[in-house]
Each structure stands twice: as structure tokens, then as C-alpha cells.
Write an enzyme that holds these catalytic residues in place. Structure first.
Site, PDB file in Angstrom:
ATOM      1  N   SER A 150       0.907  -1.260  -0.207  1.00  0.00           N
ATOM      2  CA  SER A 150      -0.099  -0.053   0.298  1.00  0.00           C
ATOM      3  C   SER A 150       0.707   1.086   0.052  1.00  0.00           C
ATOM      4  CB  SER A 150      -1.167   0.244   1.393  1.00  0.00           C
ATOM      5  OG  SER A 150      -1.589  -0.961   1.238  1.00  0.00           O
TER       6      SER A 150
ATOM      7  N   CYS B 200     -11.898  -7.737  20.364  1.00  0.00           N
ATOM      8  CA  CYS B 200     -13.221  -7.187  20.224  1.00  0.00           C
ATOM      9  C   CYS B 200     -14.228  -7.655  21.258  1.00  0.00           C
ATOM     10  CB  CYS B 200     -13.778  -7.034  18.892  1.00  0.00           C
ATOM     11  SG  CYS B 200     -13.893  -8.649  17.886  1.00  0.00           S
TER      12      CYS B 200
ATOM     13  N   SER C  43     -17.437  -8.454  10.222  1.00  0.00           N
ATOM     14  CA  SER C  43     -16.510  -7.356  10.278  1.00  0.00           C
ATOM     15  C   SER C  43     -15.188  -7.595  11.109  1.00  0.00           C
ATOM     16  CB  SER C  43     -16.996  -5.823  10.475  1.00  0.00           C
ATOM     17  OG  SER C  43     -17.479  -6.067  11.772  1.00  0.00           O
ATOM     18  N   GLY C  44     -15.390  -8.567  12.098  1.00  0.00           N
ATOM     19  CA  GLY C  44     -14.293  -8.864  12.768  1.00  0.00           C
ATOM     20  C   GLY C  44     -13.361  -9.677  11.921  1.00  0.00           C
TER      21      GLY C  44
ATOM     22  N   LYS D 175      -8.927 -16.235  24.076  1.00  0.00           N
ATOM     23  CA  LYS D 175      -8.878 -14.776  24.355  1.00  0.00           C
ATOM     24  C   LYS D 175      -9.764 -14.010  25.335  1.00  0.00           C
ATOM     25  CE  LYS D 175      -7.042 -13.818  19.812  1.00  0.00           C
ATOM     26  NZ  LYS D 175      -7.450 -13.086  18.468  1.00  0.00           N
TER      27      LYS D 175
ATOM     28  N   HIS E 290     -20.718  -6.918  17.454  1.00  0.00           N
ATOM     29  CA  HIS E 290     -21.025  -8.206  18.174  1.00  0.00           C
ATOM     30  C   HIS E 290     -21.942  -8.346  19.256  1.00  0.00           C
ATOM     31  CE1 HIS E 290     -17.411  -9.491  15.802  1.00  0.00           C
ATOM     32  NE2 HIS E 290     -16.626  -9.307  16.911  1.00  0.00           N
TER      33      HIS E 290
END
Lengths: 339, 339
Positions: free
Chosen positions: B44, B132, B162-163, B216, B245
Site C-alpha cells: 500500500s 473485540c 467485520s471482525g 482470548k 457483536h
């Protein structure tokens, strides 16, 4: 064809999401009877249907519909079951009811054939089939319960839209299409958007902050297992899946059950299939449980938060074992027994 | 503009799902700095971006990128964080890391500013932002923990695509379109179909039948609350929702907390908002939590399966409070403190 003790079988509500599958199953499994009759609301009465390659017409359900009927399999809204099924019992028919209305009545048997067939055989009146979310959970609980009594259950569900009937699934499909195209959609059944959303409410508020669906899982499970002391905490959630309910279940037993013991017990139990290999991504999911009569169990593991805990994931086709299949299995059980 | 102790701020990984929101937040919340730099992979590097109405160019991230940088906010894959962030610390920068790599390292602070700001302020090296699914749960746990220590948590998640990054959400959208049109779709990220399905696996197998995502939630929660004795059992499930979520959470506390006490404590705690009226269908849902920085809590009720139990439902934008917002809040905390 196998001989039937039931000469005349009446199916009530055969045009609904569950009713259609009851017809398929009666065909596929060659349920024996001389005469089949199909009863419906006045609205559908007079319309045609084909069953076992023969033409039939829906007859209007009235209190006089059950004369000469030996077996009734009903899948109707609660109020219809409340109003009409007592006439079927009165007319001397065996009655299998899919609705929620009669399940918790004391004189009514609540039956999952793999668990409590004797309740169906001893029933004097209506035999009720449990709520879809209960059936798959209680079936998965039974082989564990047989090893050591289950004292507590914590369950969170991931329920499909087909549980809200044919229009529930149409709502999901049409609202998803609309959402993907950036359009609005007027829901027919759902009070909250289901497209790409999760709704933590199924049914209405019942008691102490729990919904009717959640309390069904509590009360029906206790009745089927004949154990009023099991403590159950359910959270029922609708997700954008059109068929097959999933459940994340944690249980506590009197003495610990190892994952290996549990896996063996599940695999040996009728109606349950184990799909369980996390390393290779093997576990039950809605998309590959659709159209099947089994209850699938996977992600079986020790509950690392409790010495007597076990955790697993359970998926089943809510229209089949959760409803139609269970009802037809009860009918087969009765037929086999009384023959 | 507020004065900053950080003259030069470098954002690493600003083109990802979380990175984009970090930029939005730095703009919206007017994070003060004299110079902003944007570091990216070689792929990028050289491409343009606009930030605060000024043109910038992505610079390639190398081990020499951090000379003269005072604050780094990084949202990268684990291996990038592992390789490059130690150079940032060496160069004397404060480093806030969104990746999973450093969180459980002993010398690394794991911070949710509303819970353990002192850990960020005392940090000698990297300050990590939690996963998250952990952040929203641990934030909701904290006001309850302050009333009575939490001994056990059972959580089932309903996690958005989206996670799994921008491509995760593209997978959901394109696969849903394909499924509705009866077409096939080749998934880019998901190993199992996510369209109209639920996948009971996030991350890889970690230990004892639990996934990395599930562990986690166990380990990060213990570290943030500074309590290694909390027993936690997580089941992490991906559902076809593109952002936010949801979590079904049951806790056991040392002494019972009533739903009323819990509701009050939630409402009084920074970063938490209560939406809780089952009678009128009010509870948090992904579709109305998108784009918000709060953690929403509802369906608060007594756990009817345990005398010291409490159950609730929690929804948050996993890209915001679950990631970008928490990182920017840590940056703001440091800025305020050192000023």
C-alpha cells in the site's frame, strides 16, 4: 404396506410450514392407514392437495370433524388446538399436537419418542410434541442425564426464521434482498428487522424477564425428563438463518462427565449424530443440517469454568425433529405399540 | 486545538477495517498532534489518503519508521505487530497495539480505559487493546464486579463478519447475494459458508477443545480485571451480521446482585448504555448499535438457574469500542495524563 391400527388418520393444518413436512414424512415413511383426511381453516377449505399421488381436498375443521377418526396429527396455532382438539379426544381419536397450548397441561403427555415413549403409550388424552428449541436440547441432554443427573443447564439459542412459519422465512429472504439493494422492507411477522441482525426475543414476556420461548425450554425439559429440579437458564435469539436452530449448551451434572464419555454416549443414542473435529473444522451448522431428521452435536468439551461442567453445540432442523418428524415418530410409536 | 504531548503520531495499518475508523476518530475527536504519519505494508505504500482535509501518502513500514515518533497507534496482523512494534518502543514512542500478538505478554499493559487506566499510565512498553469480543464483555462485567467479585462467566457470542476484516464483510454481502439468487460463491476469508448460516468456530483450535477467540475471552478478561481466579467458559460463533457483536452472558458473583442493582450500576458506568424493556421490545441489537462507541446492555434478569446468577445481553460495534475507539481512548488518556 405395514398394517395400521389407525384406519382413518386426520392431519390438521397441513398447509403450514410444519404441516407440509408432516405430509412428506407420512408419504416417505409410508405411514399405514386406509383413509387420510386433511383438515384446515375455513379459509383454505376446498383447495386441492396431492398426497401419495392421490387428489384430496382440504375439509374445514369443525367440532364435528373427528367422527370416525382414529388418529389426529395437528399442527395449528395455539388457539385452534385449544378449541378443537378436545373434540378429537372426545371422539375417541389418539391426538398428537404440535401446538404450544396443551404441552404443560397436567393430563397431557409431552413426548420425545427416544426419551419418554411410555408417556405416549400411557396417555389418556392429547399427546403433545415439544417446542422445537426444547426437543433438540432435551434429546442431547438425555444420554448425558443417563450417565449422571443434570443439575443445571445454561443455553443460548441461535434460532432460524422458519420457526416463525412460512411467512417468517419469506420475511428473511425479502428483507435480506431489500437490505442488499438499500431498499426498505415492511416485515410481515418480525417486529424487529431480522436481515443481517440478531433479535434477542422470541415470544412475549412470560415471567421474571424471560420470554415465553425461554420458559418453554425450562418447563418442557423438566416435564419430558420427569425431573422438576433441573435448573435451566435460556436465552432465545433469532438470527438470519432460514432453517435449523443452533444451541450453545452448558450443563452441570452430579458427577463429572468427560468429553470422551459424552461423545460416546451421544453417538450411541438414537436420533443423535456427532460431528466433532475442531482441528479440521467439523461441527454441526444450520446450512448442512437442513432436511435431516437427526440432532447433531459437536464442539463437545469440558466446561473449563466448572468441575462438573460440559459444553457443546447442537443443531437440528427445527421443522423436522423439532416438529414434524417428532410428531410422526410419535404416530409410528403408537401404531407399533397397538398393533 | 488542545495541546498534545505527542508531536508526531504514527498510525500503522490505517487502510484496514479498524484503521479506517481510527483515522475517522482522530479527525472527529480532534486528537492533537503537530504531525501525523501513516505507515503501511510495502503493497500500500505510496498510495494517497486524505486526513483532516490534507493529502498524505502511505509510507512503507520498516524498522526505521519510528525515529522521532512520539505515539504509535497500530492495527495490523499479529506477525506485523510482532516484528515491528519493538522498534517503536526502542525508538522511545508510546505504542498502542490493536493486534492480538502482545496482549498476554507479561510486560505489556492490556487496557480498557474505563477499567484499568493506571495500567496504561504505568506501561513501560506496548499498551495493547483487547480483542473485540473481550472488550465489550469485560466493560459490562466491571460495574458488577465492583458490587461483588465475579466468580464465573458463561458467554455465547453472536459475532459479526467485520471482525474478519473488510474482506469478511464483502464475503457476507456477496455470498448472501449469491445464495438468494441460487448461485455459488467462492469465499475469500471464511472456510465455511456464512450466508444464512452460523459457524461455531472463530480462530483456530487453541486448547482443550476451545478456539483461540474463546481463550482470548478467558485470558484477556482475567488480565484486565487483574483477577486470575475468574472462571470463564466462552463459545464464539460467527453469524451473518456485518457489524456489531452480540453476547449472551451469565455471571455468578460472590454475593447476589439483583437485576435492579445491575441496571443501576450499568447505567452509571462510563461507556455503557442500558436498553432494557422486554415488554415493549427494547434491547440492544446489531442493526441499531452500528457506528456507536457505547457498549449496550439489555435483557438484564436474574439467572433463574443459580442463586448468585445474573444474565444479560450485550451488543457493541466491534470495530469501534471493540477496537478503534478503545485504542483512540487510550491515546487520549495518555495525552491527558502526560500533559
Amino acid at each position: 404396506m405395514e398394517k395400521s391400527v389407525f384406519k382413518t388418520v386426520a392431519v390438521v393444518g397441513a398447509s403450514g410450514a410444519v404441516g407440509r413436512i408432516i405430509l412428506e414424512l407420512l408419504e416417505e415413511r409410508e405411514f399405514p392407514a386406509e383413509t387420510f383426511r386433511f383438515l384446515s381453516s375455513a379459509r383454505s377449505a376446498g383447495t386441492d392437495l396431492v398426497f401419495k399421488n392421490q387428489d384430496y381436498v382440504f375439509e374445514e375443521l369443525t367440532k364435528d370433524s373427528f367422527k370416525g377418526v382414529d388418529l389426529v396429527i395437528a399442527s395449528t396455532p395455539d388457539d385452534t388446538a385449544a378449541e378443537f382438539l378436545p373434540y378429537a379426544v372426545e371422539a375417541g381419536a389418539k391426538v398428537i399436537d404440535e401446538s404450544g397450548y396443551w404441552r404443560m397441561h397436567e393430563e397431557v403427555a409431552l413426548v420425545v419418542p427416544e426419551i419418554n415413549p411410555e408417556a405416549a403409550l400411557n396417555a389418556k388424552g392429547i399427546i403433545a410434541s415439544p417446542n422445537c428449541s426444547t426437543t433438540q436440547m432435551v434429546l442431547a441432554m438425555k444420554p448425558l442425564y443417563d450417565i449422571s443427573p443434570i443439575r443445571r443447564v445454561i443455553v443460548s439459542t441461535y434460532q432460524a426464521t422458519s420457526g416463525a412459519g412460512l411467512v417468517g422465512t419469506e420475511d428473511l429472504i425479502h428483507s435480506s434482498q431489500a437490505r442488499l439493494q438499500g431498499e426498505e422492507y415492511d416485515y410481515k411477522v418480525f417486529k424487529q428487522p431480522i436481515a443481517f441482525n440478531a433479535i434477542p426475543q422470541i415470544g412475549s414476556h412470560k415471567q421474571d424477564g424471560y420470554t415465553s420461548e425461554e420458559m418453554k425450554m425450562v418447563n418442557e425439559t423438566r416435564k419430558i425428563l420427569g425431573d422438576p429440579n433441573i435448573m435451566i437458564n435460556a436465552t432465545c435469539v433469532r438470527i438470519p438463518v432460514w432453517n435449523c436452530h443452533s444451541e450453545s449448551i452448558t450443563i452441570e451434572t452430579e458427577t463429572p462427565i468427560s468429553p470422551e464419555q459424552a461423545r460416546e454416549a451421544f453417538a450411541a443414542f438414537p436420533g443423535i449424530e456427532v460431528i466433532d473435529d475442531l482441528e479440521t473444522g467439523q461441527y454441526p451448522m444450520p446450512y448442512n443440517s437442513d432436511g435431516s431428521d437427526e440432532v447433531y452435536v459437536g464442539r463437545i468439551r469440558k466446561d473449563i469454568s466448572h468441575p462438573n461442567g460440559l459444553t457443546f453445540w447442537c443443531v437440528s432442523d427445527n421443522l423436522r425433529k423439532g416438529a414434524a418428524t417428532n410428531a410422526v415418530q410419535i404416530a409410528e410409536l403408537l401404531n407399533k405399540h397397538y398393533k
